[in-house]
Design a protein around this motif. Structure first.
Motif, PDB file in Angstrom:
ATOM      1  N   GLU A  19      55.268  28.190  31.697  1.00 58.17           N
ATOM      2  CA  GLU A  19      54.312  27.440  32.491  1.00 58.17           C
ATOM      3  C   GLU A  19      53.117  28.307  32.857  1.00 58.17           C
ATOM      4  O   GLU A  19      53.275  29.489  33.155  1.00 58.17           O
ATOM      5  CB  GLU A  19      54.981  26.926  33.764  1.00 58.17           C
ATOM      6  N   ILE A  20      51.940  27.706  32.808  1.00 58.72           N
ATOM      7  CA  ILE A  20      50.727  28.383  33.267  1.00 58.72           C
ATOM      8  C   ILE A  20      50.234  27.599  34.477  1.00 58.72           C
ATOM      9  O   ILE A  20      49.810  26.453  34.350  1.00 58.72           O
ATOM     10  CB  ILE A  20      49.642  28.429  32.179  1.00 58.72           C
ATOM     11  N   ASP A  21      50.365  28.226  35.647  1.00 57.19           N
ATOM     12  CA  ASP A  21      49.927  27.590  36.887  1.00 57.19           C
ATOM     13  C   ASP A  21      49.321  28.649  37.801  1.00 57.19           C
ATOM     14  O   ASP A  21      49.195  29.806  37.418  1.00 57.19           O
ATOM     15  CB  ASP A  21      51.086  26.843  37.559  1.00 57.19           C
ATOM     16  N   HIS A  22      48.948  28.234  39.005  1.00 59.89           N
ATOM     17  CA  HIS A  22      48.274  29.166  39.906  1.00 59.89           C
ATOM     18  C   HIS A  22      49.157  30.323  40.359  1.00 59.89           C
ATOM     19  O   HIS A  22      48.653  31.340  40.808  1.00 59.89           O
ATOM     20  CB  HIS A  22      47.682  28.420  41.113  1.00 59.89           C
ATOM     21  N   HIS A  23      50.469  30.198  40.195  1.00 55.75           N
ATOM     22  CA  HIS A  23      51.374  31.281  40.583  1.00 55.75           C
ATOM     23  C   HIS A  23      51.368  32.435  39.576  1.00 55.75           C
ATOM     24  O   HIS A  23      51.429  33.597  39.969  1.00 55.75           O
ATOM     25  CB  HIS A  23      52.816  30.763  40.725  1.00 55.75           C
ATOM     26  N   ASN A  24      51.323  32.116  38.286  1.00 55.59           N
ATOM     27  CA  ASN A  24      51.428  33.191  37.290  1.00 55.59           C
ATOM     28  C   ASN A  24      50.143  33.465  36.514  1.00 55.59           C
ATOM     29  O   ASN A  24      50.068  34.432  35.774  1.00 55.59           O
ATOM     30  CB  ASN A  24      52.580  32.924  36.322  1.00 55.59           C
ATOM     31  N   ALA A  25      49.121  32.653  36.692  1.00 51.76           N
ATOM     32  CA  ALA A  25      47.864  32.870  35.966  1.00 51.76           C
ATOM     33  C   ALA A  25      47.251  34.251  36.241  1.00 51.76           C
ATOM     34  O   ALA A  25      46.747  34.882  35.311  1.00 51.76           O
ATOM     35  CB  ALA A  25      46.866  31.758  36.274  1.00 51.76           C
ATOM     36  N   PRO A  26      47.298  34.772  37.476  1.00 56.84           N
ATOM     37  CA  PRO A  26      46.712  36.100  37.701  1.00 56.84           C
ATOM     38  C   PRO A  26      47.367  37.210  36.867  1.00 56.84           C
ATOM     39  O   PRO A  26      46.672  38.071  36.323  1.00 56.84           O
ATOM     40  CB  PRO A  26      46.921  36.346  39.196  1.00 56.84           C
ATOM     41  N   GLN A  27      48.684  37.184  36.725  1.00 55.42           N
ATOM     42  CA  GLN A  27      49.363  38.209  35.916  1.00 55.42           C
ATOM     43  C   GLN A  27      49.012  38.064  34.444  1.00 55.42           C
ATOM     44  O   GLN A  27      48.860  39.059  33.737  1.00 55.42           O
ATOM     45  CB  GLN A  27      50.890  38.134  36.096  1.00 55.42           C
ATOM     46  N   ILE A  28      48.885  36.835  33.973  1.00 60.82           N
ATOM     47  CA  ILE A  28      48.507  36.589  32.579  1.00 60.82           C
ATOM     48  C   ILE A  28      47.091  37.113  32.340  1.00 60.82           C
ATOM     49  O   ILE A  28      46.828  37.816  31.367  1.00 60.82           O
ATOM     50  CB  ILE A  28      48.614  35.088  32.239  1.00 60.82           C
ATOM     51  N   ARG A  29      46.188  36.786  33.248  1.00 64.28           N
ATOM     52  CA  ARG A  29      44.802  37.265  33.146  1.00 64.28           C
ATOM     53  C   ARG A  29      44.744  38.780  33.076  1.00 64.28           C
ATOM     54  O   ARG A  29      44.054  39.356  32.233  1.00 64.28           O
ATOM     55  CB  ARG A  29      43.987  36.797  34.363  1.00 64.28           C
ATOM     56  N   GLU A  30      45.448  39.434  33.979  1.00 69.33           N
ATOM     57  CA  GLU A  30      45.435  40.900  34.027  1.00 69.33           C
ATOM     58  C   GLU A  30      45.912  41.508  32.713  1.00 69.33           C
ATOM     59  O   GLU A  30      45.313  42.469  32.214  1.00 69.33           O
ATOM     60  CB  GLU A  30      46.298  41.404  35.177  1.00 69.33           C
ATOM     61  N   ALA A  31      46.993  40.986  32.161  1.00 76.14           N
ATOM     62  CA  ALA A  31      47.530  41.529  30.912  1.00 76.14           C
ATOM     63  C   ALA A  31      46.542  41.372  29.762  1.00 76.14           C
ATOM     64  O   ALA A  31      46.329  42.308  28.975  1.00 76.14           O
ATOM     65  CB  ALA A  31      48.858  40.847  30.576  1.00 76.14           C
ATOM     66  N   ILE A  32      45.924  40.200  29.664  1.00 78.49           N
ATOM     67  CA  ILE A  32      44.956  39.967  28.586  1.00 78.49           C
ATOM     68  C   ILE A  32      43.717  40.835  28.791  1.00 78.49           C
ATOM     69  O   ILE A  32      43.249  41.493  27.863  1.00 78.49           O
ATOM     70  CB  ILE A  32      44.574  38.474  28.501  1.00 78.49           C
ATOM     71  N   ASP A  33      43.201  40.850  30.010  1.00 70.02           N
ATOM     72  CA  ASP A  33      41.986  41.619  30.300  1.00 70.02           C
ATOM     73  C   ASP A  33      42.175  43.107  30.028  1.00 70.02           C
ATOM     74  O   ASP A  33      41.283  43.766  29.495  1.00 70.02           O
ATOM     75  CB  ASP A  33      41.542  41.401  31.741  1.00 70.02           C
ATOM     76  N   GLU A  34      43.323  43.627  30.393  1.00 72.32           N
ATOM     77  CA  GLU A  34      43.612  45.042  30.163  1.00 72.32           C
ATOM     78  C   GLU A  34      43.605  45.356  28.666  1.00 72.32           C
ATOM     79  O   GLU A  34      43.023  46.347  28.230  1.00 72.32           O
ATOM     80  CB  GLU A  34      44.968  45.398  30.771  1.00 72.32           C
ATOM     81  N   CYS A  35      44.225  44.510  27.878  1.00 78.57           N
ATOM     82  CA  CYS A  35      44.282  44.707  26.429  1.00 78.57           C
ATOM     83  C   CYS A  35      42.891  44.597  25.806  1.00 78.57           C
ATOM     84  O   CYS A  35      42.518  45.404  24.948  1.00 78.57           O
ATOM     85  CB  CYS A  35      45.242  43.695  25.807  1.00 78.57           C
ATOM     86  N   VAL A  36      42.108  43.621  26.251  1.00 74.69           N
ATOM     87  CA  VAL A  36      40.757  43.437  25.717  1.00 74.69           C
ATOM     88  C   VAL A  36      39.869  44.624  26.097  1.00 74.69           C
ATOM     89  O   VAL A  36      39.110  45.130  25.273  1.00 74.69           O
ATOM     90  CB  VAL A  36      40.146  42.099  26.205  1.00 74.69           C
ATOM     91  N   ALA A  37      39.971  45.090  27.325  1.00 74.80           N
ATOM     92  CA  ALA A  37      39.160  46.231  27.764  1.00 74.80           C
ATOM     93  C   ALA A  37      39.509  47.484  26.966  1.00 74.80           C
ATOM     94  O   ALA A  37      38.627  48.260  26.594  1.00 74.80           O
ATOM     95  CB  ALA A  37      39.366  46.478  29.255  1.00 74.80           C
ATOM     96  N   PHE A  38      40.774  47.678  26.695  1.00 73.68           N
ATOM     97  CA  PHE A  38      41.228  48.847  25.940  1.00 73.68           C
ATOM     98  C   PHE A  38      40.788  48.784  24.484  1.00 73.68           C
ATOM     99  O   PHE A  38      40.337  49.763  23.913  1.00 73.68           O
ATOM    100  CB  PHE A  38      42.756  48.955  26.025  1.00 73.68           C
ATOM    101  N   ARG A  39      40.892  47.619  23.866  1.00 74.35           N
ATOM    102  CA  ARG A  39      40.677  47.486  22.422  1.00 74.35           C
ATOM    103  C   ARG A  39      39.264  47.073  22.023  1.00 74.35           C
ATOM    104  O   ARG A  39      38.843  47.366  20.921  1.00 74.35           O
ATOM    105  CB  ARG A  39      41.694  46.468  21.865  1.00 74.35           C
ATOM    106  N   GLN A  40      38.543  46.341  22.881  1.00 74.90           N
ATOM    107  CA  GLN A  40      37.224  45.815  22.533  1.00 74.90           C
ATOM    108  C   GLN A  40      37.260  45.085  21.186  1.00 74.90           C
ATOM    109  O   GLN A  40      36.592  45.479  20.229  1.00 74.90           O
ATOM    110  CB  GLN A  40      36.183  46.940  22.508  1.00 74.90           C
ATOM    111  N   PRO A  41      38.039  44.016  21.079  1.00 76.22           N
ATOM    112  CA  PRO A  41      38.250  43.339  19.790  1.00 76.22           C
ATOM    113  C   PRO A  41      37.029  42.557  19.303  1.00 76.22           C
ATOM    114  O   PRO A  41      36.117  42.264  20.085  1.00 76.22           O
ATOM    115  CB  PRO A  41      39.396  42.375  20.099  1.00 76.22           C
ATOM    116  N   ASP A  42      37.039  42.226  18.020  1.00 77.34           N
ATOM    117  CA  ASP A  42      36.011  41.324  17.508  1.00 77.34           C
ATOM    118  C   ASP A  42      36.549  39.895  17.400  1.00 77.34           C
ATOM    119  O   ASP A  42      35.828  38.984  17.030  1.00 77.34           O
ATOM    120  CB  ASP A  42      35.428  41.793  16.179  1.00 77.34           C
ATOM    121  N   ARG A  43      37.840  39.721  17.738  1.00 74.02           N
ATOM    122  CA  ARG A  43      38.437  38.392  17.775  1.00 74.02           C
ATOM    123  C   ARG A  43      39.521  38.378  18.851  1.00 74.02           C
ATOM    124  O   ARG A  43      40.381  39.243  18.878  1.00 74.02           O
ATOM    125  CB  ARG A  43      39.059  38.038  16.435  1.00 74.02           C
ATOM    126  N   LEU A  44      39.447  37.367  19.733  1.00 74.80           N
ATOM    127  CA  LEU A  44      40.468  37.153  20.749  1.00 74.80           C
ATOM    128  C   LEU A  44      41.120  35.813  20.470  1.00 74.80           C
ATOM    129  O   LEU A  44      40.441  34.794  20.344  1.00 74.80           O
ATOM    130  CB  LEU A  44      39.860  37.163  22.161  1.00 74.80           C
TER     131      LEU A  44
END
Length: 109
Positions: A19-44
């Motif tokens: 489930e993606i809801d207001h309870h777990n969305a912040p943790q999901i965001r953090e995990a994705i953002d951390e990976c994107v910041a580290f890798r700087q991808p050309d495709r997400l």
């Protein structure tokens, strides 16, 4: 956690589940953002294949990740959407910021 990130060359794929809801969305965001910041991808790629429920937090999650990569020459894909999730994302106008793809149909044997 409801997300697993995978780096493949210059692509980052986030496999979302449950489930993606207001309870777990912040943790999901953090995990994705951390990976994107580290890798700087050309495709997400956000893979919704195992998502069982999504409220408006799912739309916010997608829009926020777009803002994260906007202007960085990074293409954005939202894949393996159920019919319902696909329609909700269309109605929210997300086709303007990302490529939306429904779940692949199972092959008939």
């Amino acid at each position: 956690m409801n997300v697993k990130t995978e780096i493949n060359g210059t692509s980052v794929t986030a496999f979302l589940s449950g489930e993606i809801d207001h309870h777990n969305a912040p943790q999901i965001r953090e995990a994705i953002d951390e990976c994107v910041a580290f890798r700087q991808p050309d495709r997400l790629i956000l893979d919704f294949g195992d998502v069982t429920f999504m409220d408006s937090s799912g739309i916010g999650l997608v829009m926020g990740r777009y803002r994260l990569i906007e202007g960085k020459n990074c293409s954005f894909y939202i894949v393996n959407l159920s019919e319902h999730a696909y329609r909700v994302m269309q109605l929210a106008g997300l086709e303007k910021i990302a490529v939306l793809k429904k779940k692949a149909r199972e092959s008939v044997k």
